[in-house]
Write a protein that holds these residues in place. Structure first.
Motif, PDB file in Angstrom:
ATOM      1  N   ALA A  58      -9.810  -6.283  12.449  1.00  0.00           N
ATOM      2  CA  ALA A  58      -8.960  -5.121  12.718  1.00  0.00           C
ATOM      3  C   ALA A  58      -9.250  -4.005  11.725  1.00  0.00           C
ATOM      4  CB  ALA A  58      -7.488  -5.501  12.644  1.00  0.00           C
ATOM      5  N   SER A  59      -9.353  -2.795  12.246  1.00  0.00           N
ATOM      6  CA  SER A  59      -9.460  -1.618  11.396  1.00  0.00           C
ATOM      7  C   SER A  59      -8.489  -0.570  11.926  1.00  0.00           C
ATOM      8  CB  SER A  59     -10.888  -1.069  11.373  1.00  0.00           C
ATOM      9  OG  SER A  59     -11.293  -0.660  12.658  1.00  0.00           O
ATOM     10  N   TYR A  60      -7.989   0.243  11.033  1.00  0.00           N
ATOM     11  CA  TYR A  60      -7.001   1.258  11.364  1.00  0.00           C
ATOM     12  C   TYR A  60      -7.629   2.627  11.117  1.00  0.00           C
ATOM     13  CZ  TYR A  60      -3.592  -2.549  11.262  1.00  0.00           C
ATOM     14  OH  TYR A  60      -2.899  -3.713  11.510  1.00  0.00           O
ATOM     15  N   TYR A  61      -7.253   3.594  11.941  1.00  0.00           N
ATOM     16  CA  TYR A  61      -7.833   4.930  11.818  1.00  0.00           C
ATOM     17  C   TYR A  61      -6.888   5.961  12.423  1.00  0.00           C
ATOM     18  CZ  TYR A  61      -9.012   4.478  16.778  1.00  0.00           C
ATOM     19  OH  TYR A  61      -8.938   4.330  18.139  1.00  0.00           O
ATOM     20  N   LEU A  80      -8.423   4.417   7.752  1.00  0.00           N
ATOM     21  CA  LEU A  80      -7.227   4.092   6.977  1.00  0.00           C
ATOM     22  C   LEU A  80      -7.379   2.778   6.222  1.00  0.00           C
ATOM     23  CD1 LEU A  80      -4.500   5.096   9.590  1.00  0.00           C
ATOM     24  CD2 LEU A  80      -5.320   6.420   7.626  1.00  0.00           C
ATOM     25  N   THR A  81      -8.449   2.047   6.502  1.00  0.00           N
ATOM     26  CA  THR A  81      -8.694   0.767   5.834  1.00  0.00           C
ATOM     27  C   THR A  81     -10.078   0.807   5.186  1.00  0.00           C
ATOM     28  OG1 THR A  81      -9.411  -0.082   7.993  1.00  0.00           O
ATOM     29  CG2 THR A  81      -7.227  -0.694   7.266  1.00  0.00           C
ATOM     30  N   PRO A  82     -10.158   0.481   3.894  1.00  0.00           N
ATOM     31  CA  PRO A  82     -11.465   0.473   3.229  1.00  0.00           C
ATOM     32  C   PRO A  82     -12.375  -0.622   3.779  1.00  0.00           C
ATOM     33  CG  PRO A  82      -9.769  -0.336   1.745  1.00  0.00           C
ATOM     34  CD  PRO A  82      -9.075   0.148   2.982  1.00  0.00           C
ATOM     35  N   GLN A  83     -11.778  -1.674   4.325  1.00  0.00           N
ATOM     36  CA  GLN A  83     -12.550  -2.739   4.967  1.00  0.00           C
ATOM     37  C   GLN A  83     -11.697  -3.363   6.060  1.00  0.00           C
ATOM     38  OE1 GLN A  83     -13.129  -5.180   1.446  1.00  0.00           O
ATOM     39  NE2 GLN A  83     -11.778  -6.728   2.277  1.00  0.00           N
ATOM     40  N   ASN A 102      -4.499  -3.975   4.598  1.00  0.00           N
ATOM     41  CA  ASN A 102      -5.582  -3.165   4.040  1.00  0.00           C
ATOM     42  C   ASN A 102      -5.384  -1.670   4.243  1.00  0.00           C
ATOM     43  OD1 ASN A 102      -6.840  -5.519   3.282  1.00  0.00           O
ATOM     44  ND2 ASN A 102      -8.263  -5.541   4.989  1.00  0.00           N
ATOM     45  N   VAL A 103      -4.335  -1.265   4.957  1.00  0.00           N
ATOM     46  CA  VAL A 103      -4.111   0.162   5.208  1.00  0.00           C
ATOM     47  C   VAL A 103      -3.788   0.875   3.892  1.00  0.00           C
ATOM     48  CG1 VAL A 103      -2.611   1.856   6.340  1.00  0.00           C
ATOM     49  CG2 VAL A 103      -3.371  -0.173   7.589  1.00  0.00           C
ATOM     50  N   ASP A 104      -4.497   1.976   3.659  1.00  0.00           N
ATOM     51  CA  ASP A 104      -4.250   2.782   2.471  1.00  0.00           C
ATOM     52  C   ASP A 104      -3.200   3.838   2.829  1.00  0.00           C
ATOM     53  OD1 ASP A 104      -4.225   4.482   0.298  1.00  0.00           O
ATOM     54  OD2 ASP A 104      -6.414   4.668   0.174  1.00  0.00           O
ATOM     55  N   PRO A 105      -1.946   3.674   2.394  1.00  0.00           N
ATOM     56  CA  PRO A 105      -0.881   4.593   2.799  1.00  0.00           C
ATOM     57  C   PRO A 105      -1.118   6.039   2.370  1.00  0.00           C
ATOM     58  CG  PRO A 105      -0.058   2.981   1.204  1.00  0.00           C
ATOM     59  CD  PRO A 105      -1.469   2.617   1.511  1.00  0.00           C
TER      60      PRO A 105
END
Length: 167
Positions: A58-61, A80-83, A102-105
């Motif tokens: 899963a990756s967030y964007y 939104l996620t470094p990995q 892993n989401v960077d707020p």
């Protein structure tokens, strides 16, 4: 004696607050959701015979605000996620929780509109260096994905299944 107890109680409160502050993603499930993975009969049989497992990535964007376009990736999106978050699932399928840990707020300020998620599924490549599965996938607004667990169907690639994009 009373003041020593109060002092220890305050220290415990401060320690608890620091622990939560050090790992906010673990304490906050804002970006989490559940999926259910099902397998075709052939896929279930092959994974069982090879003692193979399944992995979800899963990756967030999000789409960039005009002021944050310089931070966009080669696809024009804000990562939104470094990995990717990787979650292992038994080879028989079943429910998995994607936490969004892993989401960077801080990067949420760079996106216009809702946070989105992309999730793909593959065999875990423990018995073979090649992916064995063709699966439905998720690509869209996180708010749509969080409504209820989404069932993602997987078959062997050699079965030539039609896959579906959710939501």
């Amino acid at each position: 004696m009373q003041s020593a107890r109060k002092y220890r109680a305050r220290i415990m409160l401060v320690a608890s607050a620091l622990a939560l502050a050090a790992s906010p993603a673990e304490a906050d499930d804002t970006f989490g959701f559940d999926i259910d993975v099902t397998l075709s009969r052939k896929a279930a049989d092959k994974l069982a015979s090879q003692k193979e497992e399944i992995v979800a990535f899963a990756s967030y964007y999000g789409d960039p605000k005009r002021s944050a376009e310089r931070h966009a990736n080669e696809l024009g999106q804000i990562d939104l996620t470094p990995q990717d978050e990787e979650v292992e699932i038994p080879g028989s399928g079943g429910r998995a929780h994607i936490s969004g840990a892993n989401v960077d707020p801080k990067q949420l300020d760079w996106i216009a509109g809702p946070a989105k998620v992309n999730l793909n599924i593959a065999s875990a490549r423990k018995s073979s260096s090649n992916n064995l599965l063709a699966c439905d996938f998720i690509d869209g607004p996180l708010s749509d994905v969080r409504k209820a667990p989404i069932t993602l169907r997987c078959s062997l690639i050699e079965e030539h299944p039609e896959t579906k994009m959710w939501p």
